[in-house]
Design a protein around this motif. Structure first.
Motif, mmCIF file in Angstrom:
data_model
loop_
_atom_site.group_PDB
_atom_site.id
_atom_site.type_symbol
_atom_site.label_atom_id
_atom_site.label_comp_id
_atom_site.label_asym_id
_atom_site.label_seq_id
_atom_site.Cartn_x
_atom_site.Cartn_y
_atom_site.Cartn_z
ATOM 1 N N LEU A 101 0.828 -1.209 0.000
ATOM 2 C CA LEU A 101 0.000 0.000 0.000
ATOM 3 C C LEU A 101 0.864 1.263 0.000
ATOM 4 C CD1 LEU A 101 -2.856 -1.092 2.421
ATOM 5 C CD2 LEU A 101 -3.095 -0.531 -0.011
ATOM 6 N N SER A 102 1.999 1.207 0.637
ATOM 7 C CA SER A 102 2.913 2.361 0.629
ATOM 8 C C SER A 102 3.467 2.638 -0.765
ATOM 9 C CB SER A 102 4.083 2.123 1.586
ATOM 10 O OG SER A 102 3.631 2.084 2.911
ATOM 11 N N ALA A 103 3.524 1.590 -1.580
ATOM 12 C CA ALA A 103 4.135 1.718 -2.911
ATOM 13 C C ALA A 103 3.131 1.912 -4.041
ATOM 14 C CB ALA A 103 4.969 0.469 -3.204
ATOM 15 N N VAL A 104 1.851 1.613 -3.812
ATOM 16 C CA VAL A 104 0.889 1.614 -4.911
ATOM 17 C C VAL A 104 0.708 3.013 -5.504
ATOM 18 C CG1 VAL A 104 -1.252 1.931 -3.556
ATOM 19 C CG2 VAL A 104 -1.296 0.592 -5.691
ATOM 20 N N LYS A 105 0.656 3.046 -6.834
ATOM 21 C CA LYS A 105 0.476 4.297 -7.575
ATOM 22 C C LYS A 105 -0.870 4.261 -8.289
ATOM 23 C CE LYS A 105 5.401 5.074 -8.482
ATOM 24 N NZ LYS A 105 5.966 3.979 -7.704
ATOM 25 N N ALA B 126 -7.515 15.718 -7.362
ATOM 26 C CA ALA B 126 -7.420 14.305 -7.714
ATOM 27 C C ALA B 126 -8.466 13.489 -6.957
ATOM 28 C CB ALA B 126 -6.024 13.776 -7.412
ATOM 29 N N ALA B 127 -9.379 12.897 -7.692
ATOM 30 C CA ALA B 127 -10.422 12.064 -7.099
ATOM 31 C C ALA B 127 -9.838 10.751 -6.602
ATOM 32 C CB ALA B 127 -11.518 11.790 -8.122
ATOM 33 N N GLY C 145 -6.666 10.231 -3.464
ATOM 34 C CA GLY C 145 -6.229 10.940 -4.673
ATOM 35 C C GLY C 145 -5.756 10.026 -5.786
ATOM 36 N N LYS C 146 -6.045 8.726 -5.673
ATOM 37 C CA LYS C 146 -5.575 7.758 -6.668
ATOM 38 C C LYS C 146 -6.736 6.887 -7.155
ATOM 39 C CE LYS C 146 -1.222 7.156 -4.138
ATOM 40 N NZ LYS C 146 -0.465 6.175 -3.336
#
Length: 181
Positions: free
Chosen positions: A18-22, A75-76, A46-47
């Motif tokens: 989760l810390s890395a997900v874009k 950013a939605a 925001g992602k």
């Protein structure tokens, strides 16, 4: 062994993934996992993120804290959770396990959902909830609830297809859907 994966990268824990997900990525679970409401919320704000539970169980566990899906600047936030079991143990009663705010959305797809609270509460202009082929069981007050009594909450979209909703409130004061318009 890895608990989660994004693309070809393996992660020892869900928190690490989760810390890395874009935005635009799919995080796939390889084992049952537990996450705090704040960790999940912070990771997706925001992602646009998909969490493929991949036949496993994802448990959101914490004390009296909703997962709030809301915009970050312009950013939605768009979260999809699919393919497994989703346990929402982060709230009770009429309080929302997941609160979807203005211009944000959630899609639950092909899940067994167990909750101790109102599962989904879209609250905000153009908040969106889509539930496809899910079996939802809750001891909370509602499976899905919203309140469009003020202009701030107009344009909420709720789509439910397939699956089932089972209410198990101890006081029998519950409803599968609560739409206050």
């Amino acid at each position: 062994s890895a608990q989660a994966q994004i693309g070809q990268t393996l992660y020892a824990s869900l928190d690490d993934a989760l810390s890395a997900v874009k935005t635009g990525e799919t995080l796939t679970l390889h084992a049952d996992a537990t996450v705090s409401p704040s960790t999940l919320q912070n990771a997706v704000t925001g992602k646009t993120v998909t969490i493929d539970v991949n036949g496993n169980a994802l448990t959101v566990s914490g004390t009296s804290t909703s997962v709030v899906l809301e915009k970050s600047g312009d950013a939605a936030t768009a979260l999809t959770i699919k393919n497994g079991t989703l346990n929402l143990n982060n709230h009770t009663g009429a309080n929302a396990a997941i609160n979807i705010k203005t211009d944000s959305s959630i899609v639950l797809e092909d899940l067994t959902v167990n909750s101790t609270a109102t599962v989904l509460y879209p609250q905000g202009d153009a908040a969106s909830v889509t539930v496809d082929n899910c079996d939802i069981t809750t001891s909370g007050a509602y499976a899905i609830a919203t309140n469009a009594a003020t202009v701030d909450n107009y344009n909420v979209v709720i789509s439910v297809s397939g699956g089932s909703i089972t209410m198990e409130a101890a006081d029998n004061d519950s409803a599968a859907l609560c739409l206050n318009v």
